[in-house]
Scaffold this active site. Sequence first.
Site, PDB file in Angstrom:
ATOM      1  N   ASN A 214      33.764  20.089  54.931  1.00 15.55           N
ATOM      2  CA  ASN A 214      34.159  19.719  56.281  1.00 15.55           C
ATOM      3  C   ASN A 214      34.419  20.940  57.162  1.00 15.55           C
ATOM      4  O   ASN A 214      33.547  21.402  57.890  1.00 15.55           O
ATOM      5  CB  ASN A 214      35.378  18.796  56.221  1.00 15.55           C
ATOM      6  CG  ASN A 214      35.648  18.100  57.541  1.00 15.55           C
ATOM      7  OD1 ASN A 214      35.145  18.505  58.577  1.00 15.55           O
ATOM      8  ND2 ASN A 214      36.443  17.048  57.510  1.00 15.55           N
ATOM      9  N   ASP A 215      35.637  21.476  57.053  1.00 16.62           N
ATOM     10  CA  ASP A 215      36.043  22.533  57.984  1.00 16.62           C
ATOM     11  C   ASP A 215      35.115  23.750  57.969  1.00 16.62           C
ATOM     12  O   ASP A 215      34.911  24.386  59.005  1.00 16.62           O
ATOM     13  CB  ASP A 215      37.474  22.992  57.672  1.00 16.62           C
ATOM     14  CG  ASP A 215      38.482  21.887  57.958  1.00 16.62           C
ATOM     15  OD1 ASP A 215      38.183  21.021  58.808  1.00 16.62           O
ATOM     16  OD2 ASP A 215      39.547  21.881  57.323  1.00 16.62           O
ATOM     17  N   VAL A 216      34.527  24.053  56.812  1.00 15.12           N
ATOM     18  CA  VAL A 216      33.679  25.248  56.725  1.00 15.12           C
ATOM     19  C   VAL A 216      32.345  25.061  57.431  1.00 15.12           C
ATOM     20  O   VAL A 216      31.516  25.969  57.468  1.00 15.12           O
ATOM     21  CB  VAL A 216      33.418  25.675  55.259  1.00 15.12           C
ATOM     22  CG1 VAL A 216      34.719  26.059  54.583  1.00 15.12           C
ATOM     23  CG2 VAL A 216      32.699  24.599  54.482  1.00 15.12           C
TER      24      VAL A 216
END
Lengths: 470, 75
Positions: A395-397
Amino acid sequence: MSGFNGYIQLVYVLVAAMFVVGLHLMNSPATARRGNQVAQAGMVIAVVATLILLIHAGTVTATGWVVLIVGSLLGSAVGLWAARTVQMTAMPQLVSAFNAVGGGAAALVAVYGYYDAESRVTGVLGTTSVFTVLDVLIGSVTFSGSVIAAGKLQGLIPGRPIIFKGARLVNLGLAVVAVGAAAFMFSTASLPALLIVVLASLALGVMMVLPIGGADMPVVISLLNAFTGTAVAMAGFVIGNWALIVAGALVGASGSILTKLMADAMNRSLANIILGGFGTGDSAVAVEAAADAQVRSIAADDAAIQLAYASKVIIVPGYGLAAAQAQHGVAELAKMLEERGIEVSYAIHPVAGRMPGHMNVLLAEANVPYPQLKEMDEINPEFARADVALVIGANDVTNPAARRPGNDISGMPILDVDQAKAIIVVKRSMGTGYAGMENELYYDPKTSMYFADAKKAMADLTAAVKTLVG
Amino acid sequence: MTAHNAVGYVIAFIAAFFAGANVVGGSVVTGRMLKMFRRKPPPAQGQVEGQPELAAVNGHKGLKGLVSRMNRTGS
């Protein structure tokens, strides 16, 4: 005696050299196993040398031998059993548990030395060295911190950051108590003071890891590993064992370097990670960005068409892949795509997963060829040439918002997934990642969301590709 | 190891237990992880569907591969 002792010290130097060589061999996957074997052999030699030293000195009582032998054999059996039987997906918590016992053992070495000297009335002040104090402090923090980290990874303790008002004040208080009691020990021999140091350090370890959330776990595990090494080196100073000092220093140094690398990979300082409070409600700015945007969802058949007719596919694995145990499924899908002549590679973000190298180990378990795993800097230029980027549980990466200033993940190096011609995101729901912010990638017109558990999604996708091209 | 009372022995016992678990468990788990990076033979034709583990074992590693795999997964 001193001559004999000298020989033993020589053996310890040999052991230290073996540790260094072993570590060096671990630089490359081709020689890494031999490296581990060299280090293991070094450990066996160190243990034998220490046993010879103890027998020669003749200071261990009969009960003492029983206690030492039974204790270490039982511990070894438990460690062996855990190491053999643990699921690959549960590896991060096991590594954390091993950190805990390592730090605990190191702390107990100093506690024992202090207690033993006290019980013989004489010379207890002489044994209070800066090493004793540091060993107890660092070892205790490592023990309780690693236990909490393992609990979080196992899901026994909520993985989200646990933060309460005044936590920093409590931490400051605990630190003052621990250091104060330690300082007191230098002036007055006092077992209660030692006990206070132990208890305050244990509490500090708990307080240190509680506010740290799931996605920061690779950094924390690496940091606690460095702590374990440092505590072990201190224990080596306490009992005057050179092999222990070198082994501990190696772990401490390599752990520190790894911790730094991983913190850099998130563009966050270590202090920022330790102090926590990341994405815990005060980040409304970024969340509203995509309120009116539309998300396109996709079914297995359509996703399979995109994959089967691509010429280059980049797979982006994340923690979701590990949690769903989908590593074999993704490997099978990739193999089928490769048989169609499609170029498949895996983009590995440095902090993907929950421990350093988590994705590498998982994919290796599923027999994914190592050269297909590409690190961030290597793979990022390739996204523009990729027909499909298949994001599985990451997700965040992958969030392009990191390139803009003014949000929680600003400046964090990301995988340039949005450069691919088409993006398929396998995800269970629209839930946010660890940073607690919307992923702008999901609202990209090129992106299709495939809502499913990663393992089931891989099975369905593989089946769909097979039907399509079979 | 010169304790003359129970508390000392208890501390020593826990320390020995922890150290044993750390050293043996740590190196075995490292070995287990590294074993997965071993260069594998090129994929053989006619894999067993839906069972990538077995498929890989069929790829020239034979019984030895299967045994080591069973040891590793503890199943």
